[in-house]
Enzyme design. Structure first.
Site, PDB file in Angstrom:
ATOM      1  N   SER A  83       1.856  13.241 -25.979  1.00 15.53           N
ATOM      2  CA  SER A  83       2.991  13.866 -26.580  1.00 15.53           C
ATOM      3  C   SER A  83       3.915  12.430 -26.541  1.00 15.53           C
ATOM      4  CB  SER A  83       3.629  15.120 -27.352  1.00 15.53           C
ATOM      5  OG  SER A  83       2.976  15.797 -27.117  1.00 15.53           O
TER       6      SER A  83
ATOM      7  N   ASP B  75       7.818  31.471 -30.923  1.00 19.57           N
ATOM      8  CA  ASP B  75       9.153  30.806 -29.553  1.00 19.57           C
ATOM      9  C   ASP B  75      10.067  29.888 -29.968  1.00 19.57           C
ATOM     10  OD1 ASP B  75       9.855  31.016 -26.233  1.00 19.57           O
ATOM     11  OD2 ASP B  75       8.764  29.720 -25.726  1.00 19.57           O
TER      12      ASP B  75
END
Length: 408
Positions: A208, A277
């Site tokens: 990423s 989450d």
């Protein structure tokens, strides 16, 4: 350090590739310059495709633990019952063009589902979930997930041989099956049982792209109003009070502007990927209170295709508000000729680790999309379309003065 030096000499290893000169046209720098109040990148951005190719192909010149994992090696914050552990491992990889990416290794095979008895805060982090989340975010036209691509990493040549971190060097070993493995180094639950292993050297992972550094583009980390309880018992107020949104609406900045609408966007995104989450969200301070929310850390998504966790949709179902642009995009992706699963399947074929998701996960997207639209229809039936659907319009691209710029 001495052991690592002997290891390199024994294998007659060569030094890492030389750094390239820093070029203004580097894809990661162009990505940073393209960030605006509309999103992390423009809708049609050749820079993003070039960045994905570079993260897939450029030579890796260094590897290190991320800052939060380094913090784990210091004082333990015992105010939280569940903390990151050896089963969660990520590394910062730097490329020869000075770009860098967050590497998350493969932890779970694509066809494996998260066990139903797992709490969301002890679930695995999945590399393919990070990749799929980027593609879904782009399809939804949010553009709030950093560009992410899959890559086969040679853990020996591209991590062990290039790292200068002695702690990272020390956690490499060769398994009984002659595979090269490594694990996280932290005060608890960090041992060889939680290692990731190459085959014998190659290991799948997600990369990423990093956002601009905090000194160039400051960000705020803000608790999610719909945060879950991070303990084995107990519930948050929103889980027991169906009128909880009335309380949120009285608190600035949720009392006006786009912040609450952006929270609903984030909840829709998380519901589609099955991510429970989302305890915090981040925003660039430059774009003010109405700036977009960053959808970071999506590795706990796509864990269970057989279960739809409708509680993730609480911001939508309790507040009964949604952007018109978001609703129109969802309605389009529910049409047979633009079905979300088909669009995702085609998009994910571009990734070098394709197939990224199994077919049940793709089909779950269509099912969850229908549940979102059903929730919107229920809200409209109760309050009327005028109160539920916010007439936002897609703003024009921000002027150059509104874009993120590095210091000269």
């Amino acid at each position: 350090s001495r052991r690592h030096k002997l290891y390199r000499e024994e294998l007659n290893l060569t030094s890492p590739a030389a750094l390239l000169p820093l070029r203004p046209e580097a894809s990661w720098l162009q990505f940073h310059l393209g960030i605006s109040r509309d999103g992390l990148y423009p809708r049609s951005s050749p820079t993003i495709n070039r960045l994905l190719r570079d993260m897939q192909n450029l030579t890796i010149v260094s590897a290190d633990y991320s800052q939060d994992e380094k913090a784990l090696l210091g004082a333990c914050d015992c105010s939280q019952i569940v903390k990151p552990s050896g089963v969660h491992l990520k590394l910062v990889l730097r490329f020869q063009d000075f770009g860098k990416a967050m590497f998350k290794p493969m932890r779970q095979k694509r066809e494996e589902e998260t066990p139903e008895d797992f709490f969301y805060f002890v679930d695995f982090q999945r590399h393919n979930a990070e990749i799929a989340a980027f593609h879904l975010d782009r399809i939804l036209d949010f553009r709030r997930v950093p560009p992410t691509v899959g890559r086969l990493i040679n853990v020996t040549k591209e991590i062990l041989e290039v790292t200068k971190n002695e702690i990272l060097q020390s956690v490499f070993f060769v398994s009984p099956a002659s595979n090269v493995c490594f694990f996280a180094k932290c005060p608890y639950m960090c041992k060889t049982e939680y290692a990731v292993c190459g085959n014998p050297h190659l290991l799948e992972g997600s990369l990423s792209a990093f956002l601009p550094s905090l000194n160039l583009a400051p960000r705020l980390s803000i608790p999610n109003p719909w945060i879950r309880s991070y303990s084995f018992d107990g519930k948050e107020e929103w889980e027991v009070n169906p009128l909880y949104c009335n309380t949120v609406r009285e608190i600035y900045p949720y009392s006006n502007g786009n912040r609450l609408l952006n929270i609903v966007d984030m909840a829709i995104f998380d519901f589609l990927i099955g991510n429970m989450d989302r305890h915090h969200y981040e925003m660039f301070t430059k774009f003010g209170d109405d700036g977009f929310l960053l959808h970071l850390d999506n590795a706990r998504g796509f864990g269970r295709h057989s279960h739809d966790e409708t509680s993730i949709l609480a911001p939508l179902s309790q507040c009964c508000i949604i952007k018109r642009t978001t609703l129109l995009r969802l309605q389009l992706l529910a049409e047979p000729e633009y079905q979300l699963s088909d669009v995702m399947r085609e998009s994910l074929l571009q990734d070098p680790l394709a197939p990224v998701l199994t077919e049940p996960h793709l089909l779950a997207l269509d099912r969850r999309l229908q549940l979102i639209l059903k929730a919107v229809r229920k809200c409209i039936g109760t309050y009327g379309e005028a109160k539920v659907v916010a007439n936002d319009t897609t703003p024009a691209e921000a002027p150059a003065s509104d874009r993120a710029k590095p210091n000269t």
